[in-house]
Scaffold this motif. Structure first.
Motif, PDB file in Angstrom:
ATOM      1  N   CYS A   3      -5.549   8.443  -6.831  1.00 23.59           N
ATOM      2  CA  CYS A   3      -5.446   9.057  -7.997  1.00 23.59           C
ATOM      3  C   CYS A   3      -6.944  10.611  -7.360  1.00 23.59           C
ATOM      4  O   CYS A   3      -7.664   9.945  -7.407  1.00 23.59           O
ATOM      5  N   PHE A   4      -6.118  11.589  -7.757  1.00 22.46           N
ATOM      6  CA  PHE A   4      -7.756  12.588  -7.742  1.00 22.46           C
ATOM      7  C   PHE A   4      -8.072  12.574  -8.831  1.00 22.46           C
ATOM      8  O   PHE A   4      -9.767  13.009  -8.678  1.00 22.46           O
ATOM      9  N   ALA A   5      -7.850  12.294  -9.900  1.00 20.46           N
ATOM     10  CA  ALA A   5      -8.519  13.256 -11.516  1.00 20.46           C
ATOM     11  C   ALA A   5      -9.479  12.116 -11.126  1.00 20.46           C
ATOM     12  O   ALA A   5     -10.626  11.778 -11.600  1.00 20.46           O
ATOM     13  N   CYS A   6      -9.066  10.433 -11.370  1.00 23.18           N
ATOM     14  CA  CYS A   6     -10.279   9.243 -11.668  1.00 23.18           C
ATOM     15  C   CYS A   6     -10.092   8.792 -10.824  1.00 23.18           C
ATOM     16  O   CYS A   6     -10.866   7.710 -10.085  1.00 23.18           O
ATOM     17  N   CYS A  63       0.849  -0.704   0.414  1.00 24.89           N
ATOM     18  CA  CYS A  63      -0.351   0.472   0.011  1.00 24.89           C
ATOM     19  C   CYS A  63       1.147   1.290   0.325  1.00 24.89           C
ATOM     20  O   CYS A  63       0.653   2.081  -1.421  1.00 24.89           O
ATOM     21  N   ILE A  64       1.288   0.847   0.435  1.00 24.85           N
ATOM     22  CA  ILE A  64       2.755   2.815   0.638  1.00 24.85           C
ATOM     23  C   ILE A  64       3.531   3.200  -0.934  1.00 24.85           C
ATOM     24  O   ILE A  64       3.489   4.127  -0.962  1.00 24.85           O
ATOM     25  N   LYS A 115      -3.336   3.582  -7.546  1.00 20.63           N
ATOM     26  CA  LYS A 115      -2.488   3.084  -8.780  1.00 20.63           C
ATOM     27  C   LYS A 115      -1.217   2.881  -8.101  1.00 20.63           C
ATOM     28  O   LYS A 115      -1.294   3.607  -7.385  1.00 20.63           O
ATOM     29  N   PRO A 116      -0.168   2.662  -8.517  1.00 21.16           N
ATOM     30  CA  PRO A 116       1.463   2.666  -8.406  1.00 21.16           C
ATOM     31  C   PRO A 116       1.861   4.594  -8.056  1.00 21.16           C
ATOM     32  O   PRO A 116       1.274   4.671  -9.583  1.00 21.16           O
ATOM     33  N   LYS A 117       2.269   4.109  -7.414  1.00 23.50           N
ATOM     34  CA  LYS A 117       3.330   6.236  -7.450  1.00 23.50           C
ATOM     35  C   LYS A 117       3.503   6.213  -8.667  1.00 23.50           C
ATOM     36  O   LYS A 117       4.290   7.443  -8.570  1.00 23.50           O
ATOM     37  N   THR A 118       4.833   4.861  -9.305  1.00 21.72           N
ATOM     38  CA  THR A 118       5.358   5.324  -9.856  1.00 21.72           C
ATOM     39  C   THR A 118       4.114   5.864 -11.557  1.00 21.72           C
ATOM     40  O   THR A 118       4.964   6.530 -12.486  1.00 21.72           O
ATOM     41  N   GLU A 119       3.083   5.742 -11.399  1.00 21.45           N
ATOM     42  CA  GLU A 119       2.656   6.683 -12.487  1.00 21.45           C
ATOM     43  C   GLU A 119       2.272   8.013 -12.305  1.00 21.45           C
ATOM     44  O   GLU A 119       1.427   8.445 -13.322  1.00 21.45           O
ATOM     45  N   PHE A 120       2.491   8.515 -11.511  1.00 22.71           N
ATOM     46  CA  PHE A 120       1.748  10.329 -11.330  1.00 22.71           C
ATOM     47  C   PHE A 120       3.003  10.728 -11.523  1.00 22.71           C
ATOM     48  O   PHE A 120       4.208  10.541 -11.635  1.00 22.71           O
TER      49      PHE A 120
END
Length: 117
Positions: free
Chosen positions: A105-108, A99-100, A112-117
């Motif tokens: 994602c505030f948009a959708c 979970c860490i 998601k994995p943090k790597t996708e931001f």
């Protein structure tokens, strides 16, 4: 009829102090008065025995802690203790390692994995 007298004290063959029955192990007491050594003298001679007992106790405690299940505050799943960082357990936030590595994602509004931001 002759009664056999069992002494409640005897001299330790190492330190030569007179000690009570309770200051000898059963094994040492059964060796007889000419060969028995008190537990204090045995411990001085074999300090590793106490260390080994302590090491075994620590290992048993760690095994119990390793098998302990903890609930992640984010995903609400019960997980093994080793799935949490030491810091998360100390803080009491109990977020599992999976979970860490994720964020919402505030948009959708999906996780998601943090790597996708």
């Amino acid at each position: 009829k002759v009664e056999h007298y069992k002494p409640k004290e005897r001299k330790c063959t190492s330190c030569e102090d007179t000690k009570t029955r309770y200051e000898f192990s059963k094994k040492q007491w059964n060796k007889g008065p000419d060969k028995s050594r008190c537990t204090a003298c045995i411990s001085k001679e074999n300090p590793l025995q106490d260390d080994q007992k302590q090491t075994k106790a620590i290992a048993e405690k760690e095994t119990h802690e390793h098998n302990e299940k903890i609930e992640c505050t984010l995903c609400k799943k019960l997980k093994a203790r080793n799935e949490f960082s030491w810091r998360q357990l100390q803080k009491g936030t109990n977020k599992c390692s999976s979970c860490i590595l994720k964020a919402e994602c505030f948009a959708c509004e999906t996780i998601k994995p943090k790597t996708e931001f």
